[in-house]
Scaffold this motif. Structure first.
Motif, PDB file in Angstrom:
ATOM      1  N   LEU A 157       0.818  -1.214   0.000  1.00 17.69           N
ATOM      2  CA  LEU A 157       0.000   0.000   0.000  1.00 17.69           C
ATOM      3  C   LEU A 157       0.851   1.262   0.000  1.00 17.69           C
ATOM      4  CD1 LEU A 157      -2.825  -1.047   2.501  1.00 17.69           C
ATOM      5  CD2 LEU A 157      -2.969  -0.880   0.008  1.00 17.69           C
ATOM      6  N   ALA A 158       2.037   1.178   0.592  1.00 17.06           N
ATOM      7  CA  ALA A 158       2.908   2.350   0.643  1.00 17.06           C
ATOM      8  C   ALA A 158       3.730   2.538  -0.614  1.00 17.06           C
ATOM      9  CB  ALA A 158       3.841   2.232   1.855  1.00 17.06           C
ATOM     10  N   GLU A 159       3.759   1.551  -1.481  1.00 19.76           N
ATOM     11  CA  GLU A 159       4.574   1.619  -2.690  1.00 19.76           C
ATOM     12  C   GLU A 159       3.947   2.575  -3.697  1.00 19.76           C
ATOM     13  OE1 GLU A 159       7.025  -1.613  -5.363  1.00 19.76           O
ATOM     14  OE2 GLU A 159       5.006  -2.104  -4.701  1.00 19.76           O
ATOM     15  N   HIS A 160       4.707   3.516  -4.195  1.00 21.45           N
ATOM     16  CA  HIS A 160       4.216   4.498  -5.160  1.00 21.45           C
ATOM     17  C   HIS A 160       4.911   4.261  -6.494  1.00 21.45           C
ATOM     18  CE1 HIS A 160       2.066   6.846  -2.137  1.00 21.45           C
ATOM     19  NE2 HIS A 160       3.127   6.729  -1.356  1.00 21.45           N
ATOM     20  N   VAL A 161       4.116   4.165  -7.533  1.00 19.17           N
ATOM     21  CA  VAL A 161       4.649   3.968  -8.890  1.00 19.17           C
ATOM     22  C   VAL A 161       4.017   5.005  -9.800  1.00 19.17           C
ATOM     23  CG1 VAL A 161       5.148   1.520  -8.636  1.00 19.17           C
ATOM     24  CG2 VAL A 161       2.863   2.240  -9.324  1.00 19.17           C
ATOM     25  N   PRO A 162       4.736   5.460 -10.819  1.00 23.28           N
ATOM     26  CA  PRO A 162       4.194   6.503 -11.702  1.00 23.28           C
ATOM     27  C   PRO A 162       3.201   5.936 -12.721  1.00 23.28           C
ATOM     28  CG  PRO A 162       6.400   5.892 -12.401  1.00 23.28           C
ATOM     29  CD  PRO A 162       6.133   5.133 -11.133  1.00 23.28           C
ATOM     30  N   GLY A 163       2.183   6.737 -13.052  1.00 24.61           N
ATOM     31  CA  GLY A 163       1.256   6.392 -14.127  1.00 24.61           C
ATOM     32  C   GLY A 163       0.559   5.064 -13.913  1.00 24.61           C
ATOM     33  N   ASP A 164       0.525   4.284 -14.997  1.00 29.61           N
ATOM     34  CA  ASP A 164      -0.141   2.990 -14.961  1.00 29.61           C
ATOM     35  C   ASP A 164       0.791   1.851 -14.582  1.00 29.61           C
ATOM     36  OD1 ASP A 164      -2.501   4.177 -15.760  1.00 29.61           O
ATOM     37  OD2 ASP A 164      -2.065   3.899 -17.902  1.00 29.61           O
ATOM     38  N   ALA A 165       2.028   2.142 -14.250  1.00 31.94           N
ATOM     39  CA  ALA A 165       2.977   1.083 -13.914  1.00 31.94           C
ATOM     40  C   ALA A 165       2.595   0.438 -12.589  1.00 31.94           C
ATOM     41  CB  ALA A 165       4.381   1.650 -13.842  1.00 31.94           C
ATOM     42  N   VAL A 166       3.148  -0.741 -12.344  1.00 28.93           N
ATOM     43  CA  VAL A 166       2.901  -1.460 -11.096  1.00 28.93           C
ATOM     44  C   VAL A 166       4.244  -1.726 -10.424  1.00 28.93           C
ATOM     45  CG1 VAL A 166       0.736  -2.518 -11.852  1.00 28.93           C
ATOM     46  CG2 VAL A 166       2.894  -3.657 -12.368  1.00 28.93           C
ATOM     47  N   GLY A 167       4.188  -1.905  -9.113  1.00 29.32           N
ATOM     48  CA  GLY A 167       5.406  -2.102  -8.358  1.00 29.32           C
ATOM     49  C   GLY A 167       6.038  -3.456  -8.595  1.00 29.32           C
ATOM     50  N   GLN A 168       7.300  -3.591  -8.156  1.00 30.11           N
ATOM     51  CA  GLN A 168       8.050  -4.827  -8.366  1.00 30.11           C
ATOM     52  C   GLN A 168       7.407  -6.002  -7.643  1.00 30.11           C
ATOM     53  OE1 GLN A 168      12.195  -4.319  -7.477  1.00 30.11           O
ATOM     54  NE2 GLN A 168      12.421  -2.496  -8.759  1.00 30.11           N
ATOM     55  N   ASP A 169       6.976  -5.805  -6.408  1.00 28.97           N
ATOM     56  CA  ASP A 169       6.364  -6.901  -5.662  1.00 28.97           C
ATOM     57  C   ASP A 169       5.057  -7.350  -6.302  1.00 28.97           C
ATOM     58  OD1 ASP A 169       8.421  -6.938  -3.874  1.00 28.97           O
ATOM     59  OD2 ASP A 169       7.394  -5.758  -2.333  1.00 28.97           O
ATOM     60  N   VAL A 170       4.307  -6.412  -6.822  1.00 26.98           N
ATOM     61  CA  VAL A 170       3.048  -6.765  -7.494  1.00 26.98           C
ATOM     62  C   VAL A 170       3.330  -7.621  -8.718  1.00 26.98           C
ATOM     63  CG1 VAL A 170       1.036  -5.846  -8.711  1.00 26.98           C
ATOM     64  CG2 VAL A 170       1.856  -4.718  -6.638  1.00 26.98           C
ATOM     65  N   VAL A 171       4.303  -7.206  -9.530  1.00 28.52           N
ATOM     66  CA  VAL A 171       4.658  -7.993 -10.723  1.00 28.52           C
ATOM     67  C   VAL A 171       5.141  -9.376 -10.316  1.00 28.52           C
ATOM     68  CG1 VAL A 171       6.201  -8.126 -12.702  1.00 28.52           C
ATOM     69  CG2 VAL A 171       5.177  -5.943 -12.068  1.00 28.52           C
ATOM     70  N   THR A 172       5.954  -9.462  -9.283  1.00 28.42           N
ATOM     71  CA  THR A 172       6.486 -10.751  -8.844  1.00 28.42           C
ATOM     72  C   THR A 172       5.369 -11.696  -8.439  1.00 28.42           C
ATOM     73  OG1 THR A 172       8.531  -9.715  -8.082  1.00 28.42           O
ATOM     74  CG2 THR A 172       7.988 -11.876  -7.167  1.00 28.42           C
ATOM     75  N   ILE A 173       4.390 -11.186  -7.690  1.00 29.02           N
ATOM     76  CA  ILE A 173       3.312 -12.051  -7.201  1.00 29.02           C
ATOM     77  C   ILE A 173       2.331 -12.397  -8.318  1.00 29.02           C
ATOM     78  CG2 ILE A 173       1.335 -12.140  -5.640  1.00 29.02           C
ATOM     79  CD1 ILE A 173       2.944 -10.453  -3.668  1.00 29.02           C
ATOM     80  N   VAL A 174       1.852 -11.396  -9.044  1.00 24.79           N
ATOM     81  CA  VAL A 174       0.790 -11.646 -10.032  1.00 24.79           C
ATOM     82  C   VAL A 174       1.300 -12.503 -11.185  1.00 24.79           C
ATOM     83  CG1 VAL A 174      -0.772 -10.525 -11.681  1.00 24.79           C
ATOM     84  CG2 VAL A 174      -0.441  -9.541  -9.412  1.00 24.79           C
ATOM     85  N   LEU A 175       2.550 -12.348 -11.574  1.00 27.43           N
ATOM     86  CA  LEU A 175       3.112 -13.152 -12.669  1.00 27.43           C
ATOM     87  C   LEU A 175       3.877 -14.366 -12.155  1.00 27.43           C
ATOM     88  CD1 LEU A 175       4.309 -10.360 -15.125  1.00 27.43           C
ATOM     89  CD2 LEU A 175       2.106 -11.541 -15.001  1.00 27.43           C
ATOM     90  N   ARG A 176       3.736 -14.668 -10.870  1.00 27.83           N
ATOM     91  CA  ARG A 176       4.327 -15.860 -10.249  1.00 27.83           C
ATOM     92  C   ARG A 176       5.848 -15.912 -10.420  1.00 27.83           C
ATOM     93  NH1 ARG A 176      -0.035 -18.341 -13.428  1.00 27.83           N
ATOM     94  NH2 ARG A 176      -1.834 -18.805 -12.093  1.00 27.83           N
ATOM     95  N   GLY A 177       6.482 -14.762 -10.497  1.00 24.61           N
ATOM     96  CA  GLY A 177       7.928 -14.714 -10.617  1.00 24.61           C
ATOM     97  C   GLY A 177       8.473 -15.152 -11.950  1.00 24.61           C
ATOM     98  N   THR A 178       7.634 -15.195 -12.982  1.00 26.92           N
ATOM     99  CA  THR A 178       8.083 -15.695 -14.287  1.00 26.92           C
ATOM    100  C   THR A 178       8.694 -14.621 -15.163  1.00 26.92           C
ATOM    101  OG1 THR A 178       5.851 -15.358 -15.151  1.00 26.92           O
ATOM    102  CG2 THR A 178       6.386 -17.546 -14.293  1.00 26.92           C
ATOM    103  N   LEU A 179       8.545 -13.312 -14.808  1.00 28.04           N
ATOM    104  CA  LEU A 179       9.118 -12.224 -15.598  1.00 28.04           C
ATOM    105  C   LEU A 179       9.867 -11.266 -14.685  1.00 28.04           C
ATOM    106  CD1 LEU A 179       6.265 -11.327 -18.134  1.00 28.04           C
ATOM    107  CD2 LEU A 179       8.357 -12.598 -18.590  1.00 28.04           C
ATOM    108  N   ASP A 180      10.756 -10.502 -15.291  1.00 29.03           N
ATOM    109  CA  ASP A 180      11.524  -9.517 -14.550  1.00 29.03           C
ATOM    110  C   ASP A 180      10.585  -8.449 -14.003  1.00 29.03           C
ATOM    111  OD1 ASP A 180      13.372  -7.828 -13.484  1.00 29.03           O
ATOM    112  OD2 ASP A 180      14.220  -7.181 -15.403  1.00 29.03           O
ATOM    113  N   SER A 181      10.629  -8.234 -12.704  1.00 35.27           N
ATOM    114  CA  SER A 181       9.721  -7.271 -12.080  1.00 35.27           C
ATOM    115  C   SER A 181      10.254  -5.843 -12.131  1.00 35.27           C
ATOM    116  CB  SER A 181       9.482  -7.665 -10.617  1.00 35.27           C
ATOM    117  OG  SER A 181      10.711  -7.675  -9.896  1.00 35.27           O
ATOM    118  N   ASP A 182      11.453  -5.623 -12.631  1.00 39.06           N
ATOM    119  CA  ASP A 182      12.046  -4.279 -12.630  1.00 39.06           C
ATOM    120  C   ASP A 182      11.974  -3.667 -14.022  1.00 39.06           C
ATOM    121  OD1 ASP A 182      13.286  -2.033 -11.746  1.00 39.06           O
ATOM    122  OD2 ASP A 182      15.326  -2.860 -11.808  1.00 39.06           O
ATOM    123  N   THR A 183      10.775  -3.658 -14.602  1.00 34.29           N
ATOM    124  CA  THR A 183      10.617  -3.133 -15.954  1.00 34.29           C
ATOM    125  C   THR A 183       9.882  -1.811 -15.990  1.00 34.29           C
ATOM    126  OG1 THR A 183       8.533  -4.327 -16.255  1.00 34.29           O
ATOM    127  CG2 THR A 183      10.561  -5.466 -16.898  1.00 34.29           C
ATOM    128  N   GLY A 184       9.094  -1.508 -14.954  1.00 35.29           N
ATOM    129  CA  GLY A 184       8.323  -0.269 -14.944  1.00 35.29           C
ATOM    130  C   GLY A 184       7.110  -0.300 -15.836  1.00 35.29           C
TER     131      GLY A 184
END
Length: 449
Positions: A157-184
Motif C-alpha cells: 500500500l505504501a509503494e508508489h509507482v508513476p502512471g499505470d505502472a505497477v510495483g516490483q512486488d506486485v509484478v512478482t506475485i501476479v506473474l508468479r515470478g516468471t518475468l523480470d519485475s524491474d521493468t516499470g
C-alpha cells in the motif's frame, strides 16, 4: 481455486449454500438467493497434514472446500495459510508457481489431494460412486488469490509507482515470478480504478492470479467467489469446444445405411447438442454476468477479471461453434425427413401399383364369370368357357376396355413427357431450364423405347 474433472453426480438434497464454508458477511443474502446458479457446497474440512509441492514454502494448514456447479462440474477451493517466515513476494511467487504447475503433487495425509477427495466423497456417501467411475483429477484451469499479511500489505500500500505502472512486488506475485519485475511496465496486469484507493486498498490481477490488499475477509471471499465463476466459465468453454468437435467427428465417422441408422445418429447428436446448449447457458453465460452478486465492489472485480480472461470473445466464438453443430444436426434431420418421405412415397407407389394390377387382373374375369353365370341363350352349357371361337366376342368385350385404358395411359404419359421436354424457346424463364429438360427428354425417349 482449481477446476476438477470429471463431473460429479451429487444429489441435490445433499448440497448446501457455499456461504456455509466462506464467510461472506453482507454478501450472504445475494449468494443464497442465487444458489441454484452458483457453485454449491459438497464438503468443507480443515486439515493440518497438508504438503504442497517441494518448491513451495511450508504451510501451517489449509481449509479444503469442494463445490459443484449446477452442471455438476467440481470446483476445489484450497485456502492455505503460509508460515510466518514466508511473508515475502518471492516466497509467495514460488508457492504460486509450484501449486500452479505441479498441483498434482499436493498431498493430504500422505495421499494425493484428488485421491483424498475421492475417499472423502465415499465416506460422506455423496455420491455412491461406481467402482469403474474415473477418479477426480485436476483440470487445466486455476485461479489463485493472494491476501498478504500485515507487513507485506503495508509495503504494497505504501509503494508508489508513476502512471499505470505497477510495483516490483506486485509484478512478482501476479506473474508468479516468471518475468523480470524491474521493468516499470504494467505487463498486462489490471488495476481496477474502483478498487484501488491510495494507501487503503489495492487490487491487481492477471489471468490467473489476483492480489487483494486492504479489504475485509467477507469482501475477499466475495472476490474469490467471482473469480471462481470466471474459472468455471473458462473451463466450461474448453469442454464445450472439445465436445462440439467430438460431435462433428461422430457425424463424420458415422456409417448411415438405413433410416434406423440415421434416426439413431440424429437422436445421439440431439442429446449432445442439448448438453452443449445447457453447458453454454448454465456454465458460461450465467458466470459472464455480474448480476449474480449485485454489489459495486464485486461487479468491478468481476468485470475486470472477465475482460482480462477474454471471456466475452470466447463465449461468442463458442456460441458460433455450437451453432455449427446445430447446422450439422439440421442437415441430418433434413436427410432423415427426405429419406422418410421417399420411403413413404415408394411404399404408396408400390401399394397403388399392386391395387391397380390386382384390379386389372380381377375385373375382367369377374365380368366373364358374371356373363357365364347368367341363365341366357347366349351361354351354351354344352360348350367350355374356354371356347374362344364361340365366346370370343364376350372375351373381347370384357378385356378390350382395360386394354384401351392401358393404351390411353401410355399415350398420355408419353405426351406429358414430350410436353415437359419441349419448352418454348421464346420464354426466357424456360430457356434457363433447357439443360435439365434435355436430360428429361432423353429419359422420356428411353422409357418410350
Amino acid at each position: 481455486m482449481y477446476n476438477l474433472t470429471p463431473q460429479v453426480q451429487v444429489p441435490d438434497d445433499m448440497l448446501r449454500p457455499l456461504s456455509e464454508a466462506l464467510g461472506l458477511g453482507r454478501f450472504t443474502a445475494h449468494v443464497e438467493a442465487a444458489e441454484l446458479l452458483l457453485p454449491r457446497l459438497v464438503l468443507h474440512e480443515r486439515v493440518r497434514d497438508i504438503a504442497l509441492p517441494s518448491s513451495a514454502v511450508r504451510v501451517d494448514g489449509a481449509a479444503v472446500t469442494l463445490a459443484v456447479t449446477p452442471r455438476r462440474d467440481p470446483l476445489l477451493f484450497l485456502d492455505v495459510d503460509l508460515a510466518d517466515d514466508a511473508d515475502g513476494a518471492e516466497a509467495i511467487a514460488e508457492t504460486l508457481y509450484a501449486t500452479w504447475q505441479n498441483r498434482s503433487a499436493t498431498r493430504v495425509e500422505g495421499v494425493p489431494l484428488t485421491e483424498w477427495l475421492d475417499g472423502r466423497l465415499r465416506t460422506y456417501g455423496f455420491p455412491d460412486r461406481p467402482a469403474d467411475q474415473p477418479p477426480l483429477e485436476f483440470g487445466r484451469n486455476v485461479h489463485q488469490s493472494v491476501f498478504p499479511g500485515a507487513a507485506l500489505a503495508r509495503g504494497l500500500l505504501a509503494e508508489h509507482v508513476p502512471g499505470d505502472a505497477v510495483g516490483q512486488d506486485v509484478v512478482t506475485i501476479v506473474l508468479r515470478g516468471t518475468l523480470d519485475s524491474d521493468t516499470g511496465a504494467t505487463l498486462g496486469i489490471r488495476r481496477p480504478a474502483t478498487l484501488n484507493n491510495a494507501g487503503q486498498t489495492m487490487v491487481a490481477h492477471g489471468r490467473g492470479v489476483s492480489l487483494i490488499v486492504g479489504y475485509a475477509p467477507p469482501v475477499e471471499n466475495a472476490f474469490g467467489l467471482a473469480a471462481a465463476g470466471i474459472l468455471t466459465a473458462v473451463a466450461a468453454v474448453h469442454r464445450i469446444r472439445r465436445q462440439a468437435f467430438e460431435a462433428l467427428e461422430l457425424d463424420r465417422a458415422a456409417a448411415v445405411e438405413t433410416t434406423d441408422d440415421a434416426r439413431a445418429l440424429v437422436a445421439q447428436l440431439s442429446r449432445r447438442l442439448n448438453d452443449l446448449q445447457l453447458d453454454l447457458s448454465f456454465s458460461v453465460e450465467v458466470y459472464a454476468d455480474t448480476i449474480l452478486i449485485p454489489e459495486l465492489l464485486v461487479e468491478s472485480f468481476h468485470s475486470s477479471l472477465r475482460d482480462v480472461s477474454s471471456l466475452a470473445d470466447a463465449l461468442a466464438n463458442t456460441s458460433r461453434i455450437v451453432e455449427r453443430v446445430n447446422a450439422v444436426l439440421a442437415t441430418r434431420r433434413v436427410d432423415l425427413e427426405t429419406a422418410a418421405q421417399q420411403y413413404a412415397e415408394d411404399r404408396d407407389r408400390v401399394l397403388a401399383a399392386v391395387i391397380a394390377v390386382g384390379s386389372l387382373i380381377a375385373l375382367p374375369p369377374a365380368l366373364l364369370l358374371a356373363y357365364f353365370g347368367v341363365n341366357s341363350s347366349d351361354v351354351d352349357p354344352s360348350r367350355s368357357i374356354l371356347d374362344l371361337h364361340h365366346y370370343g366376342v364376350a372375351y373381347a368385350i370384357a378385356w378390350l376396355p382395360f386394354l384401351l385404358l392401358i393404351a390411353v395411359g401410355l399415350i398420355a404419359r408419353r405426351r406429358i413427357s414430350l410436353r415437359l421436354s419441349d419448352p418454348d424457346d421464346g420464354a426466357p424463364e424456360r430457356r434457363t431450364l433447357r439443360p435439365r429438360l434435355g436430360r428429361s427428354r432423353r429419359r422420356g425417349r428411353d422409357e418410350i423405347r
